[in-house]
Design a protein around this motif. Structure first.
Motif, mmCIF file in Angstrom:
data_model
loop_
_atom_site.group_PDB
_atom_site.id
_atom_site.type_symbol
_atom_site.label_atom_id
_atom_site.label_comp_id
_atom_site.label_asym_id
_atom_site.label_seq_id
_atom_site.Cartn_x
_atom_site.Cartn_y
_atom_site.Cartn_z
ATOM 1 N N TYR A 61 -11.357 1.762 -14.264
ATOM 2 C CA TYR A 61 -9.815 1.548 -13.530
ATOM 3 C C TYR A 61 -8.862 2.353 -14.481
ATOM 4 O O TYR A 61 -9.385 2.015 -15.835
ATOM 5 N N ILE A 62 -7.857 3.626 -14.195
ATOM 6 C CA ILE A 62 -7.054 3.561 -15.498
ATOM 7 C C ILE A 62 -5.941 3.139 -14.198
ATOM 8 O O ILE A 62 -5.422 3.161 -13.341
ATOM 9 N N PHE A 63 -4.847 2.974 -14.832
ATOM 10 C CA PHE A 63 -2.862 2.238 -14.378
ATOM 11 C C PHE A 63 -2.350 3.108 -14.063
ATOM 12 O O PHE A 63 -1.748 4.208 -14.731
ATOM 13 N N ALA A 64 -1.631 3.058 -12.933
ATOM 14 C CA ALA A 64 -0.428 4.019 -12.724
ATOM 15 C C ALA A 64 0.835 3.122 -12.259
ATOM 16 O O ALA A 64 0.609 2.049 -12.194
ATOM 17 N N HIS A 65 1.709 4.564 -12.069
ATOM 18 C CA HIS A 65 2.802 3.643 -11.717
ATOM 19 C C HIS A 65 3.632 4.600 -9.962
ATOM 20 O O HIS A 65 3.189 5.813 -10.673
ATOM 21 N N LEU A 66 3.943 4.040 -9.144
ATOM 22 C CA LEU A 66 4.869 4.879 -7.885
ATOM 23 C C LEU A 66 6.565 3.790 -8.368
ATOM 24 O O LEU A 66 6.463 3.279 -8.905
ATOM 25 N N ALA A 67 6.948 4.927 -8.930
ATOM 26 C CA ALA A 67 8.360 4.876 -9.663
ATOM 27 C C ALA A 67 9.685 4.728 -8.244
ATOM 28 O O ALA A 67 10.301 3.730 -8.138
ATOM 29 N N TYR A 68 9.111 6.114 -7.417
ATOM 30 C CA TYR A 68 10.736 6.171 -6.575
ATOM 31 C C TYR A 68 9.483 5.570 -5.330
ATOM 32 O O TYR A 68 8.866 6.265 -4.889
ATOM 33 N N LYS A 69 10.662 5.162 -3.462
ATOM 34 C CA LYS A 69 9.475 5.008 -2.859
ATOM 35 C C LYS A 69 8.922 6.605 -1.716
ATOM 36 O O LYS A 69 8.215 6.847 -1.409
ATOM 37 N N HIS A 70 10.204 7.949 -2.666
ATOM 38 C CA HIS A 70 10.446 9.097 -2.344
ATOM 39 C C HIS A 70 9.386 9.876 -2.602
ATOM 40 O O HIS A 70 8.607 11.088 -2.683
ATOM 41 N N ASP A 71 8.770 9.050 -4.256
ATOM 42 C CA ASP A 71 7.333 9.647 -4.703
ATOM 43 C C ASP A 71 5.712 9.178 -3.730
ATOM 44 O O ASP A 71 4.723 10.011 -4.208
ATOM 45 N N VAL A 72 5.596 8.812 -2.782
ATOM 46 C CA VAL A 72 5.085 8.786 -1.943
ATOM 47 C C VAL A 72 5.346 10.436 -0.782
ATOM 48 O O VAL A 72 6.287 10.488 0.158
ATOM 49 N N ARG A 73 4.518 11.150 -1.626
ATOM 50 C CA ARG A 73 4.635 12.533 -0.981
ATOM 51 C C ARG A 73 3.981 12.734 0.783
ATOM 52 O O ARG A 73 4.362 14.137 1.980
ATOM 53 N N ALA A 74 3.470 11.721 0.907
ATOM 54 C CA ALA A 74 2.244 11.836 1.816
ATOM 55 C C ALA A 74 1.715 10.893 2.615
ATOM 56 O O ALA A 74 1.493 9.878 0.831
ATOM 57 N N VAL A 75 1.370 10.610 3.252
ATOM 58 C CA VAL A 75 0.269 8.924 3.805
ATOM 59 C C VAL A 75 -0.825 8.804 3.065
ATOM 60 O O VAL A 75 -0.255 8.011 2.104
ATOM 61 N N ASN A 130 5.450 -4.112 -5.131
ATOM 62 C CA ASN A 130 4.852 -4.350 -6.585
ATOM 63 C C ASN A 130 5.275 -2.512 -7.279
ATOM 64 O O ASN A 130 4.725 -3.013 -8.774
ATOM 65 N N GLN A 131 4.489 -1.838 -6.767
ATOM 66 C CA GLN A 131 4.569 -0.529 -7.194
ATOM 67 C C GLN A 131 3.807 -0.716 -8.353
ATOM 68 O O GLN A 131 3.361 0.856 -9.092
ATOM 69 N N GLN A 169 -6.382 2.282 -5.804
ATOM 70 C CA GLN A 169 -5.874 -0.201 -5.327
ATOM 71 C C GLN A 169 -4.317 -0.554 -5.410
ATOM 72 O O GLN A 169 -3.804 0.050 -6.384
ATOM 73 N N PHE A 170 -3.731 -1.289 -4.921
ATOM 74 C CA PHE A 170 -2.047 -0.899 -4.702
ATOM 75 C C PHE A 170 -2.567 -3.218 -5.021
ATOM 76 O O PHE A 170 -3.482 -4.081 -4.943
ATOM 77 N N PHE A 171 -1.471 -3.451 -6.122
ATOM 78 C CA PHE A 171 -1.430 -4.660 -6.487
ATOM 79 C C PHE A 171 -0.055 -5.792 -5.540
ATOM 80 O O PHE A 171 0.866 -5.447 -5.140
ATOM 81 N N LEU A 172 -1.200 -6.908 -5.099
ATOM 82 C CA LEU A 172 -0.074 -7.276 -4.126
ATOM 83 C C LEU A 172 -0.707 -9.218 -3.763
ATOM 84 O O LEU A 172 -2.384 -9.271 -3.636
ATOM 85 N N GLY A 173 -0.147 -10.105 -4.058
ATOM 86 C CA GLY A 173 -0.206 -11.373 -3.948
ATOM 87 C C GLY A 173 -1.403 -11.905 -4.620
ATOM 88 O O GLY A 173 -2.382 -12.716 -4.922
ATOM 89 N N LEU A 216 -6.558 1.032 -0.598
ATOM 90 C CA LEU A 216 -5.480 1.213 0.091
ATOM 91 C C LEU A 216 -6.081 1.833 0.818
ATOM 92 O O LEU A 216 -5.347 1.784 2.038
ATOM 93 N N THR A 217 -7.164 2.350 0.590
ATOM 94 C CA THR A 217 -7.700 3.310 2.178
ATOM 95 C C THR A 217 -8.230 2.042 2.850
ATOM 96 O O THR A 217 -8.212 2.538 4.664
ATOM 97 N N THR A 218 -9.109 1.026 3.104
ATOM 98 C CA THR A 218 -9.054 0.115 4.145
ATOM 99 C C THR A 218 -8.165 -0.111 4.497
ATOM 100 O O THR A 218 -8.470 -0.648 5.662
ATOM 101 N N THR A 219 -6.944 -0.419 3.499
ATOM 102 C CA THR A 219 -5.931 -0.872 4.045
ATOM 103 C C THR A 219 -5.425 -0.157 5.392
ATOM 104 O O THR A 219 -4.641 -0.434 7.151
#
Length: 206
Positions: A55-69, A145-146, A165-169, A175-178
């Motif tokens: 695994y390597i870790f990543a960070h989503l800074a802004y919601k508009h960095d979601v460029r497509a589903v 969580n980002q 994978q996203f971090f929650l709870g 993410l694909t499964t969700t």
């Protein structure tokens, strides 16, 4: 009469002693198979051949960095020799930005291409509606969580194609499964395609 009584007492004494010896022996042997006394630790090396994902870790800074589903612009941290083969040199962590695309999924699009415009208007409207709902869902989900985790990474041009994978709870989730469970993605199938503008989503031959 007395002799007979003594004989009976002697026989009963012998039988009682034999019974005690038998019970003691039974208790000793049954204890050997008591599951509570068995060692539950698996043999050393049993799971050594199971390959663990890197695994390597990543960070989503802004919601508009979601460029497509299925596509995101992320800040990524990696070490040489770990998740991405193209990162080389030294042992210092490298931070960089890149586009990340989910592996092996089909998702609705915004239908902003010339090819999409050649389809019936009702199909375009349905797909755009699914796309808009999918974008809102992913943005809300990932901004909770980002923090993301990437694995199974391949580099295709300037895009990293991988599992996300996203971090929650307190745990990471695929993410694909969700997305698939909530109706915003479908697995790709060789020789088939998904028409996200169809009333009922079903794969069809290409």
């Amino acid at each position: 009469m007395i002799k007979k009584l003594l004989y009976i007492i002697t026989v009963l004494t012998i039988l009682t002693g034999a019974s005690l010896l038998f019970n003691t022996h039974t208790a000793d042997t049954s204890g050997d198979d008591d599951p509570s006394l068995m060692d539950e630790t698996p043999p050393e090396g049993m799971f050594d051949n199971e390959e663990q994902p890197v695994y390597i870790f990543a960070h989503l800074a802004y919601k508009h960095d979601v460029r497509a589903v299925d596509t995101y612009f992320l800040e990524i941290q990696d070490h040489p020799g770990e998740g991405i083969d193209e990162i080389v040199g030294g042992f210092v962590a490298t931070n960089f930005h890149a586009y990340v695309k989910l592996r092996d999924v089909s998702v609705p699009t915004s239908c902003d291409t010339t090819e999409a415009h050649s389809r019936p208007h009702i199909e375009i409207d349905r797909e755009r509606e699914r796309w808009a709902k999918g974008m809102d869902f992913v943005q809300r989900l990932l901004m909770l969580n980002q923090s993301l985790r990437l694995s199974n990474i391949t580099v295709e041009g300037e895009i990293l194609v991988c599992d996300v994978q996203f971090f929650l709870g307190g745990a990471f989730h695929d993410l694909t499964t969700t997305l698939s469970r909530d109706g915003f993605a479908r697995p790709t199938i060789d020789g088939y395609a998904w028409n996200w503008g169809a009333e009922q989503l079903e794969p069809h031959e290409q």
